[in-house]
Enzyme design. Structure first.
Site, PDB file in Angstrom:
ATOM      1  N   LYS A  47       0.812  -1.236   0.000  1.00 16.26           N
ATOM      2  CA  LYS A  47       0.000   0.000   0.000  1.00 16.26           C
ATOM      3  C   LYS A  47       0.835   1.271   0.000  1.00 16.26           C
ATOM      4  CE  LYS A  47      -0.638   0.115   4.988  1.00 16.26           C
ATOM      5  NZ  LYS A  47      -1.391  -0.531   6.058  1.00 16.26           N
ATOM      6  N   ARG A  56      -8.625  -0.301  16.590  1.00 16.70           N
ATOM      7  CA  ARG A  56      -8.905  -0.013  15.195  1.00 16.70           C
ATOM      8  C   ARG A  56      -9.872  -1.101  14.765  1.00 16.70           C
ATOM      9  NH1 ARG A  56      -4.446   0.668  10.459  1.00 16.70           N
ATOM     10  NH2 ARG A  56      -5.115  -1.458  10.007  1.00 16.70           N
TER      11      ARG A  56
END
Ligand SMILES: *Cc1c(COP(=O)(O)O)cnc(C)c1O
Length: 371
Positions: free
Chosen positions: A36, A131
């Site tokens: 990413k 998260r």
């Protein structure tokens, strides 16, 4: 050569990947290489695959599609929960996705039926970083519902720490993940081939030689690219720290007062206000700015420092060394600076040193799945 530019040493990225794959293999852990931070750039993705990672992982479906269009056929996992609006694309391009929501799993199942495919999933568990993740108490129920979905194959469970709250992987939370895997296998009489412990921040815990338990998979990005572990940002022995370097070009070099004059209000980014004496000093400007890079994440060459930045200007102190107009200055980057530079269309990417890469993976990756 164009500036600003990133020089990406593919040989060093290969070396870092190879070492990490080798070290993790010795612990029974296989590695997915996370793409990413470089938008899935196929040249880099191929190098990481060559080093023997079992799969690639990316958080964005566009990056995965880019790698597919470039002809990469390896396993690729989507490491962020799919958006409901993208499930078709996820099923089309990713072999596996991480998930935490039943609505999304149902939609993936529908999309997989329509596509005539089986889509693999990992269920993410919340272990304290707050998260993504299913609360541990709800996991067994989610597993039960997931394994009943047509065209969905549950491959295991996973966790992600250190990204939102900075919670470190340790024996307690990794032990809990192992226990959850074992408990679910026993009570539901299934096997969970993958127990994915986390990201580069898990490396310290692995290197300490603690009980790895059921953890047999990590998703590594930053450590491959920057040679550091993200918890203390310490260099990892045996890895290159300078696989990726940024070059900016001098557009102004003048002696100026250290202290601004006029009426003081906010600056463009309200960054550290410029203070200092009226004494004059050499000030150098490079044609690179907040639009291209996170200025706080730049490491200037010895004797130089970054003073401030605006959208398109980076102001540096070069001590008494006067740089010529047009001269280049080289920086190392932290993860945040790297992420922004890699994704800025204004920063050229150049590749070097690809000739050292072996054409056959030394440690051919394999999933921890019974064949
Ligand atoms: C970004 C990310 C990773 C990779 O993290 P690094 O610190 O770069 O190794 C792994 N897993 C998930 C879910 C991520 O979002």
């Amino acid at each position: 050569m164009n500036t600003p530019r990133l020089e990406i040493d593919l040989g060093k990225i290969y070396h870092n990947s190879l070492k990490l794959v080798e070290w993790m293999k010795a612990e029974g852990i296989c590695v997915s290489g996370v793409t990413k931070a470089f938008l899935g750039e196929p040249k880099i993705a191929r190098v990481i695959l060559q080093a023997g990672v079992e799969a690639l992982g990316d958080s964005r479906i566009e990056n995965i599609e880019r790698m597919r269009h470039a002809g990469i056929t390896s396993r690729i996992m989507l490491i962020r929960s799919p958006m409901l609006s993208q499930v078709k694309r996820v099923v089309a391009s990713a072999d596996l996705s991480v998930n935490t929501e039943m609505e999304t799993l149902l939609a993936l199942s529908q999309a997989a039926i329509l596509a005539g495919k089986t889509h693999e999933v990992l269920l993410m568990v919340e272990l304290g970083d707050l998260r993504e993740g299913i609360m541990p108490a709800d996991l067994e129920n989610m597993v039960q519902r997931t394994i009943s979905l047509p065209n969905i194959k549950l491959m295991g469970i996973g966790a992600n720490l250190a990204c939102r709250s900075g919670i470190s992987p340790d024996q307690t939370n990794m032990g809990q993940l192992s226990q959850l895997a074992g408990g679910i296998e026993a009570s539901l009489r299934i096997t969970l081939p993958i127990v994915s412990g986390g990201n580069s921040s898990n490396l310290n815990w692995v290197f300490k030689g603690r009980n790895i338990g059921r953890i047999n998979h990590l998703r590594l990005g930053e450590s491959i690219l920057l040679g550091r572990e993200p918890l203390q940002r310490k260099p990892i022995d045996g890895l290159y720290l300078d696989a990726i370097r940024l070059f900016g070009e001098v557009i102004e070099s003048k002696i100026k007062p250290m202290k601004p004059w006029g009426t003081l209000a906010q600056s463009a980014f309200d960054r550290n206000p410029t203070t200092g004496s009226r004494t004059a000093q050499l000030q150098t400007i490079l044609a690179i700015g907040v639009q291209d890079v996170d200025p706080d994440g730049l490491v200037a060459p010895q004797g130089f420092s970054v003073l401030n930045a605006s959208s398109d200007h980076l102001i540096i102190n070069t001590g008494n060394k006067k740089l010529a107009i047009g001269e280049e200055v080289r920086f190392q980057l932290n993860y945040s600076a790297l992420l922004r530079a890699m994704t800025s269309p204004h920063v050229e990417k150049t590749f070097t040193n690809s000739d050292v890469i072996s054409q056959t993976p030394l440690y051919p990756g394999s999933l921890p799945i019974a064949a």
